[in-house]
Design a protein around this motif. Structure first.
Motif, short mmCIF file in Angstrom:
data_model
loop_
_atom_site.label_atom_id
_atom_site.label_comp_id
_atom_site.label_asym_id
_atom_site.label_seq_id
_atom_site.Cartn_x
_atom_site.Cartn_y
_atom_site.Cartn_z
N PHE A 23 -0.19 0.43 0.77
CA PHE A 23 -0.27 0.82 2.19
C PHE A 23 1.04 0.59 2.90
O PHE A 23 0.59 1.24 3.51
N VAL A 25 3.11 4.75 4.01
CA VAL A 25 2.42 6.09 3.67
C VAL A 25 3.35 6.42 3.09
O VAL A 25 3.07 8.11 2.91
N GLY A 239 -4.51 -4.62 -2.40
CA GLY A 239 -3.17 -4.11 -0.76
C GLY A 239 -3.94 -5.27 -0.32
O GLY A 239 -2.69 -6.13 0.28
N VAL A 267 -4.92 4.23 3.04
CA VAL A 267 -3.88 3.24 3.25
C VAL A 267 -4.00 3.20 4.72
O VAL A 267 -3.56 2.29 5.16
N ARG A 271 -2.56 -0.28 6.94
CA ARG A 271 -1.83 -0.88 7.75
C ARG A 271 -2.57 -0.99 9.00
O ARG A 271 -2.10 -1.84 9.36
#
Length: 376
Positions: A23, A25, A239, A267, A271
């Motif tokens: 996760f 970036v 994740g 992603v 988060r």
């Protein structure tokens, strides 16, 4: 949201911004951090050993940079990475020669074999010690770039990555003859070009254009597609396992349905879930819409009809030719020529904002569709 039994989760992940790798970036730089791209990795690794030009294509935020960087890092061979977008000037809508050279210069200085490159360039009369601070003639910059490629060729096998290479069509330096020279003469250099505006990248390269210096050159094409539903679910599950968090399958299902397998949006959801819970889906849509707004505004300003066409397709979900024409006519109160609509549809496909499946058009990215409906 619940923590997995017997495992610890520390909230400093959010405070520090340091998250488990799936996760994160930032582009991945290790194959162990990639998810599910085994076939694409294999093709890229095979291509590096025998091809002169490799095209890595796909939607924005689909993972092209991660695929390239992680695969190259796994080979141990030197490579140069240039993000062409960083050299693009939003005001002039150009890639100034000195900006492009500065991006190349910075990447050369990060090479593990930096000293060998510097020595080769010194023999050619080129110094990388200081960045280009002033405007210089394009011919001088092009000569320095050419010498940089010559120096790289002396290293043995090396890859040069031009990320989002479609922006090179805005370059104030005529690069196609130089790239054709690299392809034809510098046998140790493999060019890797990534592109989210696939049609515009093809136009820039001109492999099928007899007037292009690169006409007739073969390029290996690797296309990244969004994850399908099951792969998207697996990505989110893994994740969240890294985060030591258990998430309701219904929430995962809704995220997959609304974010449609685009890795970048998945992603961001992963988060934000730690802070927002199930509301993270809507948060991603709002945040994503703001991110793509600038991209849309810059692209859609190139024709007075792009926004109406995008709105038509986004509103209808899937639209045939007649649907688009009727919608645009109703919005404008007058008819636009078929040739104009056809041209703009082709260009929007080339820019990667819409795709044509059989006889229907659709917005390729769900967040772009959301942004169109919200902002246009």
């Amino acid at each position: 949201m619940t923590r997995l039994v017997g495992l610890k989760y520390h909230p400093c992940y959010l405070v520090s911004g340091v998250l488990p790798t799936l996760f994160s970036v930032e582009p991945k730089e290790s194959l162990q951090d990639l998810f599910d791209r085994e076939d694409e990795v294999r093709k890229l690794r095979e291509g590096l050993s025998r091809e002169r030009l490799i095209l890595v294509l796909g939607l924005r935020r689909i993972g092209k940079s991660s695929l390239v960087l992680a695969t190259l890092s796994s080979t141990g061979h030197p490579f140069v990475y240039v993000d062409v977008r960083r050299a693009y000037d939003d005001v002039s809508r150009r890639v100034p020669a000195e900006r492009l050279y500065e991006e190349l210069r910075s990447s050369l200085l990060r090479l593990s074999v930096r000293e060998r490159v510097l020595e080769a360039l010194r023999r050619m009369g080129v110094s990388l010690e200081y960045p280009v601070k002033v405007r210089v003639p394009a011919e001088e910059v092009r000569d320095s770039i050419a010498k940089a490629f010559d120096a790289l060729n002396e290293l043995g096998r090396v890859a040069v990555v031009l990320d989002e290479a479609q922006y090179l069509r805005y370059s104030t330096v005529g690069l196609r003859p130089l790239l054709a020279h690299v392809y034809d003469r510098l046998r140790n250099v493999t060019l890797i070009m990534t592109g989210s505006e696939v049609g515009l990248l093809h136009d820039f390269i001109g492999i099928d254009d007899p007037s292009s210096p690169l006409y007739g050159r073969y390029g290996l094409t690797i296309e990244l597609r969004p994850f399908d539903e099951e792969r998207s679910r697996q990505f989110l599950r893994r994740g969240f396992e890294e985060l030591r968090v258990r998430v309701d399958e219904r929430v995962i299902g809704r995220a997959v349905e609304e974010l449609d397998g685009v890795v970048g949006w998945l992603v961001y959801f992963g988060r934000l879930y730690l802070e927002k819970g199930a509301d993270a889906i809507d948060e991603v849509k709002e945040m994503g819409a703001k991110l793509v707004k600038k991209e849309l505004e810059e692209a859609l300003s190139r024709s007075p009809y792009y926004a109406h066409i995008m709105r038509a397709i986004a509103t209808l979900g899937r639209a045939r030719w007649k649907n688009v024409v009727d919608y645009v006519t109703a919005q404008l109160g007058r008819r636009v020529t078929n040739a104009t609509i056809a041209r703009d549809l082709r260009n929007l496909v080339k820019m990667g904002f819409i795709e044509k499946v059989n006889d229907e058009y659709r917005v390729a990215d769900p967040i772009v569709r959301y942004a169109v409906l919200k902002w246009l």
